[in-house]
Design a protein around this motif. Sequence first.
Motif, short mmCIF file in Angstrom:
data_model
loop_
_atom_site.label_atom_id
_atom_site.label_comp_id
_atom_site.label_asym_id
_atom_site.label_seq_id
_atom_site.Cartn_x
_atom_site.Cartn_y
_atom_site.Cartn_z
N PRO A 63 4.91 -15.52 0.68
CA PRO A 63 5.33 -14.19 -0.15
C PRO A 63 4.71 -13.09 0.63
O PRO A 63 4.10 -12.00 -0.07
CB PRO A 63 4.90 -14.38 -1.52
N ASP A 64 4.54 -12.93 1.92
CA ASP A 64 3.83 -11.99 2.61
C ASP A 64 4.36 -10.58 2.41
O ASP A 64 3.51 -9.45 2.08
CB ASP A 64 3.44 -12.14 3.89
N GLN A 65 5.57 -10.64 2.63
CA GLN A 65 6.30 -9.12 2.44
C GLN A 65 7.12 -9.34 1.06
O GLN A 65 7.94 -9.89 1.01
CB GLN A 65 7.15 -8.81 3.75
N GLY A 148 3.46 -1.66 7.99
CA GLY A 148 2.50 -2.55 7.55
C GLY A 148 2.53 -3.92 8.44
O GLY A 148 1.44 -4.87 8.59
N HIS A 149 3.82 -4.64 8.37
CA HIS A 149 4.09 -5.90 8.89
C HIS A 149 3.67 -5.93 10.19
O HIS A 149 2.95 -6.75 10.62
CB HIS A 149 5.50 -6.30 8.35
N THR A 150 4.39 -4.95 10.89
CA THR A 150 3.83 -4.96 12.35
C THR A 150 2.52 -4.80 12.80
O THR A 150 1.84 -5.74 13.72
CB THR A 150 4.68 -3.88 13.20
N THR A 272 10.40 -7.31 8.00
CA THR A 272 10.94 -6.12 8.75
C THR A 272 9.84 -5.33 9.44
O THR A 272 8.62 -5.66 9.30
CB THR A 272 11.73 -5.02 7.80
N HIS A 273 10.24 -4.58 10.54
CA HIS A 273 9.32 -4.21 11.58
C HIS A 273 9.66 -3.05 12.23
O HIS A 273 10.78 -2.50 11.98
CB HIS A 273 9.08 -5.33 12.74
N VAL A 274 8.76 -1.93 12.55
CA VAL A 274 8.93 -0.89 13.47
C VAL A 274 9.42 -1.15 14.67
O VAL A 274 9.52 -2.33 15.11
CB VAL A 274 7.79 0.09 13.40
ZN LIG Z 1 5.57 -11.70 9.74
#
Ligand SMILES: [Zn+2]
Length: 307
Positions: A63-65, A148-150, A272-274
């Motif tokens: 459950p990271d994101q 944050g994820h990137t 999701t990412h930038v």
């Molecule tokens: Zn990731």
Amino acid sequence: MTLPVSDTLVTYPAAQTAGAAVVLHTEIVIGSQLIDDGQTSDGGKLAVLLDVTPCHPVDAGWPDQGPDRAVIRILAAAGGQQWPVLDCVVAATNGQKLFIGAAIPVSKDTEGWSFVVAHLLPAEAQLPEGTVVEVVVDAGHRAALSAGHTACHAASLALNRAMAPRWSKETRADALGSPDFDAAAIASSTIQEHGSVDVFRLNKSLRRKGFTVEGLTGDLAAVSAAVNATLANWVLAGSPVRIERDGDALTDRRYWVCSLPDGEARIACGGTHVASLAELGGLYVDLTAGEDQGTAVLRMVTTAGSP
Ligand SMILES: [Zn+2]
């Protein structure tokens, strides 16, 4: 009461934050597997399954994101009502029953099972199966989580590089060829708006793999400085980021791919990412040593933006 026989199609990997969809199935779910947000009475919530969604669900397995914030609305011509998505979680079905989050009893490649995005709405929501709806995600919140994820992935690669001299045995290499400290030691990873918090276990098993824990605490300032110098270079280079995917189904494999000055890094990732490290505006970490239930841990707080 027909449950879907295929995975939900997802458009968030393509950076979508809105889209039309058809309601395939709804049912009231009650139980401990649901996150208590204080908004739900004992009546449970309405789990809504759609054919396609832009809404990123939390995966109980890693459950990271967390879930996107979103609303589901009926088209104006059909009344225009809308309901908040109180939670959005990965669910699974064998065609007989719907299992939500941690209650899923099988792994993702199990024959005969479909993995679906369950949008959890207030129990009173009126969404008959077959209704055409529009899903609208809070784009600002999504953008902050993508940053944050990137940031989290870039920081883990920079940390692996800074920790490389501490390995005395051959260990698995990361996407850039450094010993993968992140994979060997990660206990939890939490994506936040414009950053992340990663906790690494500095335990016996890590020592046995050949990592030298001795002296790390006294060396943390130097390690942080090395990580931050690497990250500053990468942000300055404006390294482009993309998500590669095998398909649009929820369980199709997806990868975070970043063309860094040091080579192309590819990490399996469902988030999701930038589109570029330049979008982060800056990127730095703060490392602290601590303890969690008797185990020595290293905590890395990563922040996207200027210090
Ligand atoms: Zn990731």
